[in-house]
Design a protein around this motif. Structure first.
Motif, PDB file in Angstrom:
ATOM      1  N   LEU A 171       0.694  -1.232   0.046  1.00  0.00           N
ATOM      2  CA  LEU A 171       0.100  -0.105   0.143  1.00  0.00           C
ATOM      3  C   LEU A 171       0.920   1.425   0.086  1.00  0.00           C
ATOM      4  CD1 LEU A 171      -2.700   1.360   0.074  1.00  0.00           C
ATOM      5  CD2 LEU A 171      -2.563   1.000   2.640  1.00  0.00           C
ATOM      6  N   LEU A 172       1.820   1.364   0.825  1.00  0.00           N
ATOM      7  CA  LEU A 172       2.714   2.256   0.751  1.00  0.00           C
ATOM      8  C   LEU A 172       3.392   2.554  -0.421  1.00  0.00           C
ATOM      9  CD1 LEU A 172       4.000   4.708   2.624  1.00  0.00           C
ATOM     10  CD2 LEU A 172       5.889   3.052   3.207  1.00  0.00           C
ATOM     11  N   HIS A 173       3.929   1.692  -1.060  1.00  0.00           N
ATOM     12  CA  HIS A 173       4.575   1.605  -2.322  1.00  0.00           C
ATOM     13  C   HIS A 173       3.452   2.273  -3.431  1.00  0.00           C
ATOM     14  CE1 HIS A 173       6.049   0.280  -6.363  1.00  0.00           C
ATOM     15  NE2 HIS A 173       7.469   0.435  -5.603  1.00  0.00           N
ATOM     16  N   LEU A 174       2.429   1.827  -3.269  1.00  0.00           N
ATOM     17  CA  LEU A 174       1.456   2.394  -4.422  1.00  0.00           C
ATOM     18  C   LEU A 174       1.167   3.780  -4.330  1.00  0.00           C
ATOM     19  CD1 LEU A 174      -1.227  -0.590  -4.189  1.00  0.00           C
ATOM     20  CD2 LEU A 174      -0.125   0.218  -6.283  1.00  0.00           C
ATOM     21  N   LEU A 175       0.977   4.182  -2.923  1.00  0.00           N
ATOM     22  CA  LEU A 175       0.690   5.867  -2.478  1.00  0.00           C
ATOM     23  C   LEU A 175       1.833   6.483  -2.830  1.00  0.00           C
ATOM     24  CD1 LEU A 175      -1.301   4.989   0.791  1.00  0.00           C
ATOM     25  CD2 LEU A 175      -2.281   6.460  -1.206  1.00  0.00           C
ATOM     26  N   ARG A 176       2.973   5.916  -2.553  1.00  0.00           N
ATOM     27  CA  ARG A 176       4.269   6.785  -3.097  1.00  0.00           C
ATOM     28  C   ARG A 176       4.402   6.929  -4.532  1.00  0.00           C
ATOM     29  NH1 ARG A 176       7.549   9.506  -4.522  1.00  0.00           N
ATOM     30  NH2 ARG A 176       9.534  10.013  -3.920  1.00  0.00           N
ATOM     31  N   PHE A 177       4.335   5.676  -5.383  1.00  0.00           N
ATOM     32  CA  PHE A 177       4.790   5.583  -6.512  1.00  0.00           C
ATOM     33  C   PHE A 177       3.918   5.756  -7.566  1.00  0.00           C
ATOM     34  CE2 PHE A 177       8.491   4.055  -3.979  1.00  0.00           C
ATOM     35  CZ  PHE A 177       9.193   5.077  -4.266  1.00  0.00           C
ATOM     36  N   ALA A 178       2.897   4.857  -7.469  1.00  0.00           N
ATOM     37  CA  ALA A 178       1.588   4.670  -8.498  1.00  0.00           C
ATOM     38  C   ALA A 178       1.312   6.131  -8.893  1.00  0.00           C
ATOM     39  CB  ALA A 178       0.553   3.876  -8.000  1.00  0.00           C
ATOM     40  N   GLY A 179       1.291   6.208 -10.357  1.00  0.00           N
ATOM     41  CA  GLY A 179       0.813   7.714 -10.955  1.00  0.00           C
ATOM     42  C   GLY A 179       1.980   8.721 -10.789  1.00  0.00           C
ATOM     43  N   ARG A 180       3.207   8.354 -10.098  1.00  0.00           N
ATOM     44  CA  ARG A 180       4.246   9.396 -10.111  1.00  0.00           C
ATOM     45  C   ARG A 180       5.236   9.125 -11.354  1.00  0.00           C
ATOM     46  NH1 ARG A 180       3.874  12.134  -5.079  1.00  0.00           N
ATOM     47  NH2 ARG A 180       2.125  11.587  -3.926  1.00  0.00           N
ATOM     48  N   TRP A 232      12.532   5.876   0.439  1.00  0.00           N
ATOM     49  CA  TRP A 232      11.477   6.338  -0.510  1.00  0.00           C
ATOM     50  C   TRP A 232      10.929   7.859  -0.323  1.00  0.00           C
ATOM     51  CZ3 TRP A 232       7.519   1.628   0.024  1.00  0.00           C
ATOM     52  CH2 TRP A 232       8.086   0.630  -0.267  1.00  0.00           C
ATOM     53  N   GLY A 233      11.712   8.440   0.446  1.00  0.00           N
ATOM     54  CA  GLY A 233      11.374   9.848   0.751  1.00  0.00           C
ATOM     55  C   GLY A 233      10.097  10.072   1.207  1.00  0.00           C
ATOM     56  N   VAL A 234       9.631   9.267   2.340  1.00  0.00           N
ATOM     57  CA  VAL A 234       8.339   9.369   3.033  1.00  0.00           C
ATOM     58  C   VAL A 234       8.721   9.804   4.688  1.00  0.00           C
ATOM     59  CG1 VAL A 234       6.334   8.048   3.787  1.00  0.00           C
ATOM     60  CG2 VAL A 234       7.292   7.815   1.381  1.00  0.00           C
ATOM     61  N   GLU A 235       7.882  10.778   4.916  1.00  0.00           N
ATOM     62  CA  GLU A 235       7.923  10.956   6.527  1.00  0.00           C
ATOM     63  C   GLU A 235       7.437   9.784   7.253  1.00  0.00           C
ATOM     64  OE1 GLU A 235       6.483  14.106  10.071  1.00  0.00           O
ATOM     65  OE2 GLU A 235       5.532  14.122   7.808  1.00  0.00           O
ATOM     66  N   LEU A 236       8.006   9.176   8.436  1.00  0.00           N
ATOM     67  CA  LEU A 236       7.575   8.106   9.239  1.00  0.00           C
ATOM     68  C   LEU A 236       7.326   8.875  10.774  1.00  0.00           C
ATOM     69  CD1 LEU A 236       7.023   5.293   9.711  1.00  0.00           C
ATOM     70  CD2 LEU A 236       9.326   5.056  10.400  1.00  0.00           C
ATOM     71  N   VAL A 237       6.206   8.483  11.239  1.00  0.00           N
ATOM     72  CA  VAL A 237       5.703   8.905  12.572  1.00  0.00           C
ATOM     73  C   VAL A 237       5.669   7.462  13.291  1.00  0.00           C
ATOM     74  CG1 VAL A 237       4.319   9.921  14.192  1.00  0.00           C
ATOM     75  CG2 VAL A 237       4.808  11.075  11.793  1.00  0.00           C
ATOM     76  N   ALA A 238       6.396   7.386  14.222  1.00  0.00           N
ATOM     77  CA  ALA A 238       6.259   5.964  15.156  1.00  0.00           C
ATOM     78  C   ALA A 238       5.989   6.229  16.440  1.00  0.00           C
ATOM     79  CB  ALA A 238       7.848   5.279  14.970  1.00  0.00           C
ATOM     80  N   GLY A 239       5.219   5.121  16.970  1.00  0.00           N
ATOM     81  CA  GLY A 239       4.615   5.371  18.463  1.00  0.00           C
ATOM     82  C   GLY A 239       4.744   3.964  18.889  1.00  0.00           C
TER      83      GLY A 239
END
Length: 468
Positions: A47-56, A96-103
């Motif tokens: 899912l993260l890969h699709l949101l990051r790269f699909a259509g980009r 991938w240049g994506v911000e990660l928030v961890a808890g």
């Protein structure tokens, strides 16, 4: 795996994802930020890969491009080595240049339900903090089949047969709900993704895992080949039927001649009881919802029976400070006159000082933090700022709440009993919780055992928090 099949599956997954981008907001492509719940496992990594790269990297159909994204990971600490998932995700998101928030949870949850509650509380906090409207999760068609079967075995009602929804009112969005697990795996292999394997996924003492690894495979092998797809089709029909019911309810309500007056709704008893009991139940649930009550099946059945047989001048309590009474030829749904206004929680956004009020069971409680707490509070506790996960929340206690003490996680219900706090007063006592939903302090009752400092924090500055 055949390379052609993998490429075909990847195209199918990508196409369904792009179509899903147009589902929320009446078919308008999502352009607002989206928080993506990621565990590091196969589904959420895809899912993260699709949101990051699909259509980009390449133009998608109709020029659709993925929305801005923030990845959010919550460590339940329910198994050893789970902290390594967050480290792996940090590397992936950095690449991938994506911000990660961890808890992470202060103490391991005691059940799957509690873990889910903590996880979604964290995801929604990240969503609000980032100004996003949607939290995307990686539920797919196999998850839908397992959910519906699980609910059937537990005796769900018609609404539960819909399974999980593609879009929920609280902003949860599941763009892969039409995609099967085999295609998710084929996509990952076709684009060369790696992921983390959760060893607990194979433990069949968890209900969902038992359905996934034993019950559904046995049903497909011995009873009905293609049972998964049949269950998903059943859920789609149930969702379609539910939408049909929802379209009829306003007209059905009009047919019982409602009169609304502030905190009460009255209807014509004869017109209501002329309806089939199942239709009567729909109308009563919708009217109760106008007063903020969503009755369960048992309470709805009591209301349906009372509407037909209750004597004038009598009534029943539906819970949530809502009653159903008969007054001659009218049935009256009303909030109790003595019912307090709804509770109002308070957020502490960060370590900078401030004050505010929380409303609990109709009573206002002053809350201060920083210098304000030092000057005015009757109860004060000091917390190491670097250990706190903001925003903090002051709220009423909730069933199932636990607090981490030196002797392990304890239920607040038991601590209230030991402190000899009467049951009616428990809802008046403020509870301080962090952004993950973990309870930190109940004034006069208990304080959580301090967790270890956050990695790299170093600081020991304290934040006083107090109540008056």
């Amino acid at each position: 795996m055949n390379g052609g099949h993998g490429c075909d599956a990847a195209r199918r997954v990508r196409q369904r994802y792009v179509e899903a981008l147009r589902v929320p907001d009446g078919g308008v492509p999502i352009t607002d930020p989206v928080v993506v719940g990621v565990s590091g496992g196969l589904d959420s990594t895809v899912l993260l890969h699709l949101l990051r790269f699909a259509g980009r990297g390449e133009p998608g159909p109709d020029g659709v491009r993925g929305p801005p994204i923030v990845a959010a990971h919550f460590d339940h600490r329910m198994r050893s080595g789970s902290d390594a998932d967050a480290l792996w995700l940090r590397g992936l998101c950095s690449a991938w240049g994506v911000e990660l928030v961890a808890g992470a949870a202060l103490a391991p949850p005691s059940s799957e339900a509690e873990a889910r509650r903590h996880r979604y509380a964290f995801l929604h906090e990240v969503r609000r903090a980032r100004g996003a409207r949607f939290v995307a999760t990686a539920h797919h068609a196999d998850d839908q089949a397992e959910t519906v079967l699980f609910r059937v075995l537990r005796g769900t009602g018609p609404v539960g047969l819909r399974g999980v929804l593609r879009e929920r009112e609280d902003g949860v969005w599941r763009p892969l709900l039409d995609v099967w697990r085999d295609d998710v795996l084929a996509y990952a292999r076709a684009v060369g993704l790696g992921w983390r394997e959760d060893p607990t996924n194979g433990q069949t003492d968890f209900a969902r895992n038992a359905l996934r690894h034993h019950v559904l495979p046995d049903v497909e092998r011995l009873v009905a080949p293609g049972a998964r797809r049949a269950v998903v089709r059943f859920a789609e029909r149930a969702a379609h039927d539910e939408e049909g019911w929802e379209s009829l309810v306003p007209g059905l309500i009009d047919s019982v001649h409602p009169e609304r007056d502030g905190e009460r709704v009255t209807v014509d008893r004869e017109a209501l009881t002329a309806l089939h009991p199942a239709v009567r139940a729909r109308v009563l649930r919708a009217l109760a919802a106008e007063l903020g009550l969503r009755p369960n099946g048992r309470v709805t059945a009591l209301a349906v029976d009372f509407a037909a047989s209750g004597a004038s001048g009598h009534g029943i309590d539906l819970g949530g400070a809502v009653t159903l009474r008969r007054e001659l030829d009218r049935l009256v749904l009303a909030r109790s006159a003595s019912a307090p206004p709804p509770d109002r929680a308070l957020r502490i956004p960060g370590p900078a000082g401030g004050s505010g009020e929380v409303l609990l069971s109709g009573a206002s409680v002053w809350v201060g933090w920083g210098e304000e707490a030092e000057r005015q509070a009757d109860f004060v506790e000091r917390f190491v700022s670097a250990r706190l996960r903001f925003p903090l929340v002051v709220r009423a206690w909730e069933a199932g709440d636990r607090i981490r003490t030196r002797v392990g996680a304890r239920k607040l219900k038991h601590l209230f009993r030991e402190a000899r706090v009467p049951a009616p007063r428990r809802s008046e006592i403020p509870v301080l919780a962090d952004a993950a939903g973990d309870v930190l302090w109940i004034p006069g009752v208990a304080r959580a055992d301090a967790p270890p400092p956050a990695a790299g924090s170093g600081g020991r500055e304290t934040l006083p928090i107090g109540f008056a």
